[in-house]
Design a protein around this motif. Structure first.
Motif, mmCIF file in Angstrom:
data_model
loop_
_atom_site.group_PDB
_atom_site.id
_atom_site.type_symbol
_atom_site.label_atom_id
_atom_site.label_comp_id
_atom_site.label_asym_id
_atom_site.label_seq_id
_atom_site.Cartn_x
_atom_site.Cartn_y
_atom_site.Cartn_z
ATOM 1 N N GLU A 84 0.845 -1.198 0.000
ATOM 2 C CA GLU A 84 0.000 0.000 0.000
ATOM 3 C C GLU A 84 0.877 1.242 0.000
ATOM 4 O O GLU A 84 2.024 1.216 0.472
ATOM 5 C CB GLU A 84 -0.906 0.024 1.239
ATOM 6 C CG GLU A 84 -2.000 -1.031 1.224
ATOM 7 C CD GLU A 84 -2.898 -0.919 2.452
ATOM 8 O OE1 GLU A 84 -2.507 -0.222 3.423
ATOM 9 O OE2 GLU A 84 -3.998 -1.497 2.429
ATOM 10 N N ARG A 92 -5.162 5.452 2.218
ATOM 11 C CA ARG A 92 -4.280 4.425 1.671
ATOM 12 C C ARG A 92 -4.822 3.908 0.341
ATOM 13 O O ARG A 92 -6.041 3.838 0.133
ATOM 14 C CB ARG A 92 -4.140 3.256 2.631
ATOM 15 C CG ARG A 92 -3.379 3.613 3.912
ATOM 16 C CD ARG A 92 -3.009 2.358 4.677
ATOM 17 N NE ARG A 92 -2.222 2.637 5.869
ATOM 18 C CZ ARG A 92 -1.521 1.714 6.524
ATOM 19 N NH1 ARG A 92 -1.523 0.445 6.110
ATOM 20 N NH2 ARG A 92 -0.833 2.045 7.600
ATOM 21 N N PRO A 94 -4.254 0.489 -2.212
ATOM 22 C CA PRO A 94 -3.589 -0.795 -2.459
ATOM 23 C C PRO A 94 -2.974 -0.799 -3.856
ATOM 24 O O PRO A 94 -3.600 -0.367 -4.825
ATOM 25 C CB PRO A 94 -4.717 -1.813 -2.338
ATOM 26 C CG PRO A 94 -5.952 -1.051 -2.711
ATOM 27 C CD PRO A 94 -5.729 0.357 -2.241
ATOM 28 N N THR A 117 -7.321 -0.717 -6.416
ATOM 29 C CA THR A 117 -8.611 -0.343 -5.835
ATOM 30 C C THR A 117 -9.753 -0.957 -6.620
ATOM 31 O O THR A 117 -10.711 -1.497 -6.065
ATOM 32 C CB THR A 117 -8.752 1.189 -5.796
ATOM 33 O OG1 THR A 117 -7.662 1.740 -5.060
ATOM 34 C CG2 THR A 117 -10.050 1.601 -5.137
#
Length: 464
Positions: A84, A92, A94, A117
Motif C-alpha cells: 500500500e 491508503r 492498495p 482499488t
C-alpha cells in the motif's frame, strides 16, 4: 540503453499504470501523471525533490520493500508484489509494485505501480501491460526462465534463446532439467526442487550461485544462477535469472595464469641472480691460488649449504688412482659420519657406484630421489650400509670434473635433511661449478708440472 529508452517511451503515456524513476538515494526524480494522480501529489511537489517511495510506504510493508531492494541489487529485477501507499491526504491505496534497474546503471531504476482499488481496472491494466512485460523480458541481458512445480518451462526470454540455442516455442512445456541441466547434475536439481516445494526453502532460493549449464548442442558452460519462488494461486512456480559467465571465468583463469607465470619468472630471475653470484664467488676462490687441494676443499665448503647438505670431491691422480680430496657437510656430526663412510680407498668403489659411473661415462649422474635399494647396491659391507643409512641421504648429483675429453675427477653433492630435492636447475648449476673446478685443477697441475721442469733444469744446470 536503446531498449530501456523504448520501454520508457512505451510506459510514459499509460493512464492506468503508474511509472516513476528513482535514484540511489531513493528520491523520485520523474513520474507520469498516472502515478501522481494515484498518490495525490502535484508535479510541482515532485519537482521540489521531496517525493520518496519509502516515505509513502506504511511501516508494515517496509520488510517487503527491503527484500525488493536486495533483489534489485542482486538480479536487477524486483518481482511484483502487493503493498500500500499512503496518499497525500492520508488515505491508503492498495497497489501492485515492481521495479527494474536501468540498463548499465547500479544506482537508478524504474518502478511500476498498479492501483488495485478497482480489480476490474487491474485486470484490464494487466492485459494492457502484457506487451510492457514482454518489453522488459526483451530488454534483459540475463536469461529469465520460469518453471512450474513440475519443472516444466513456463517462460523463456530472448536472452535464454540466444544463450542456450533453443527457440522459445521448442521448450515451453518441456522439462527444464532435460534441456539445460547436464545429465550428471539433474538428480541434484530435482532434489533441490523437491526440497523447495516441501519446505518453501532451498539452498539456491534467493542466493546467487555458480552452476554448470548445458546448451542445445550438449556443450557445457559455467553460469551464475539466482532462483526465486513465485507465490501464485495454486502450486508455486520458480523464476531463474541465469548469466553465462564463461568470459568472466576465462578472464579469471587468465589472470591467475599470468600471475602464476609472473611469480615463476620473478623466482627464476632471483634464482638465476643467486646462482651467478655463487659461481662468481667460486671462480674468485679457484683463481686465488694454484694450490688446488686448498681451493677445491674451499669449493666443497662453499657448496654447503647453498647447493648441498654435503659435498665430496674425488680426483684422479696421474696414475689414474682415485683419491678423496675433500668432505664437507652442514652438520658436523654428519660430516664425521661422511668421513667414516669414505675412510676406505675410493678406488675400491664398485662399477655400480654412481661416482665410478660418472668417471667412466664422463657425464653427470642425477639422482633426484635416493632409495634404500640404491644404498644396498653400492655398499661395501654391512657396516658401510649401516653408516650410509644413518646419513639419511635423500637426493644427489655427481658431476665429473671434465676438461675437453679428459675426466680429472668428480664432485658429489648430496641432500640429507634440509627437506629439499634436486631439480634440473640444480643439475645445471652443479655442472657449471664442476666445469670451473675441472679447469682450475688442470691449470694448477700444468703450472705444477712446469715448475717441476724448471727446477729440474736448474738442478741439472747447477751440477754442470
Amino acid at each position: 540503453m536503446n531498449k530501456c529508452k523504448g520501454i520508457l517511451r512505451c510506459l510514459a503515456g499509460s493512464n492506468v499504470l503508474g511509472l516513476f524513476l528513482w535514484d540511489v538515494h531513493g528520491n523520485i526524480t520523474e513520474a507520469n501523471d498516472a502515478f501522481l494522480n494515484m498518490v495525490g501529489y502535484t508535479r510541482e511537489e515532485l519537482l521540489s525533490g521531496r517525493l520518496r517511495s519509502r516515505d509513502m510506504t506504511p511501516e508494515e510493508y517496509r520488510r517487503l520493500d527491503e527484500k525488493g531492494l536486495r533483489d534489485l541489487a542482486e538480479t536487477g529485477v524486483c518481482a511484483p508484489f502487493e503493498k500500500e501507499y499512503v496518499r497525500k491526504d492520508g488515505s491508503r491505496v492498495p497497489i501492485l509494485f515492481g521495479a527494474i534497474m536501468l540498463e548499465g546503471s547500479q544506482h537508478s531504476g524504474i518502478s511500476f505501480v498498479l492501483d488495485l482499488t478497482n480489480r476490474d481496472k487491474v485486470q484490464k491494466a494487466l492485459s494492457e501491460s502484457e506487451a510492457q512485460r514482454e518489453a522488459i523480458l526483451e530488454a534483459s541481458f540475463d536469461c529469465i526462465i520460469t518453471i512450474d512445480h513440475e519443472g516444466k518451462i513456463l517462460e523463456f526470454n530472448p536472452a535464454a534463446e540466444n544463450t542456450f540455442g533453443y527457440r522459445r516455442s521448442e521448450v515451453i512445456g518441456e522439462e527444464m532439467a532435460e534441456r539445460i541441466i547436464p545429465p550428471a547434475s539433474r538428480e541434484r536439481h530435482w532434489a533441490g526442487i523437491r526440497h523447495a516445494l516441501a519446505t518453501g526453502e532451498g539452498k539456491v532460493l534467493g542466493r546467487r550461485i555458480e552452476i554448470t549449464a548445458m546448451r542445445a548442442d550438449g556443450s557445457e558452460f559455467p553460469a551464475e544462477l539466482k532462483m526465486t519462488r513465485l507465490f501464485l494461486k495454486g502450486p508455486p512456480a520458480f523464476t531463474g535469472f541465469i548469466r553465462d559467465i564463461s568470459e568472466r571465468k576465462w578472464i579469471e583463469q587468465e589472470r591467475h595464469r599470468l600471475s602464476f607465470q609472473e611469480r615463476i619468472a620473478r623466482t627464476e630471475t632471483e634464482e638465476a641472480r643467486r646462482h651467478m653470484a655463487f659461481l662468481s664467488e667460486a671462480g674468485t676462490l679457484l683463481a686465488s691460488s694454484l694450490d688446488y687441494e686448498t681451493t677445491l676443499a674451499g669449493i666443497a665448503r662453499l657448496a654447503v649449504p647453498y647447493l648441498a647438505d654435503g659435498c665430496v670431491i674425488d680426483i684422479l691422480e696421474e696414475n689414474q688412482t682415485l683419491r678423496r680430496l675433500a668432505v664437507a657437510a652442514a652438520d658436523p656430526a654428519k660430516e664425521a659420519l661422511g668421513r667414516k663412510l669414505f675412510h676406505r680407498d675410493p678406488s675400491d668403489l664398485n662399477g655400480q657406484h654412481p661416482i665410478r659411473r660418472a668417471l667412466q661415462i664422463g657425464k653427470s649422474i642425477f639422482l633426484p630421489e635416493i632409495t634404500d635399494e640404491m644404498l644396498v647396491s653400492v655398499a661395501w659391507d654391512d657396516e658401510h650400509l649401516k653408516i650410509a643409512r644413518s646419513l639419511g641421504l635423500k637426493s644427489a648429483i655427481l658431476a665429473p670434473l671434465r676438461v675437453g675429453e679428459r675426466t680429472l675427477g668428480a664432485i658429489s653433492f648430496v641432500l640429507i635433511d634440509s627437506g629439499r630435492r634436486y631439480r634440473t636447475a640444480d643439475l645445471e648449476l652443479a655442472e657449471n661449478l664442476a666445469r670451473q673446478a675441472g679447469a682450475a685443477l688442470q691449470n694448477a697441475r700444468r703450472c705444477r708440472g712446469s715448475w717441476k721442469e724448471i727446477r729440474a733444469h736448474k738442478r741439472s744446470k747447477d751440477r754442470l
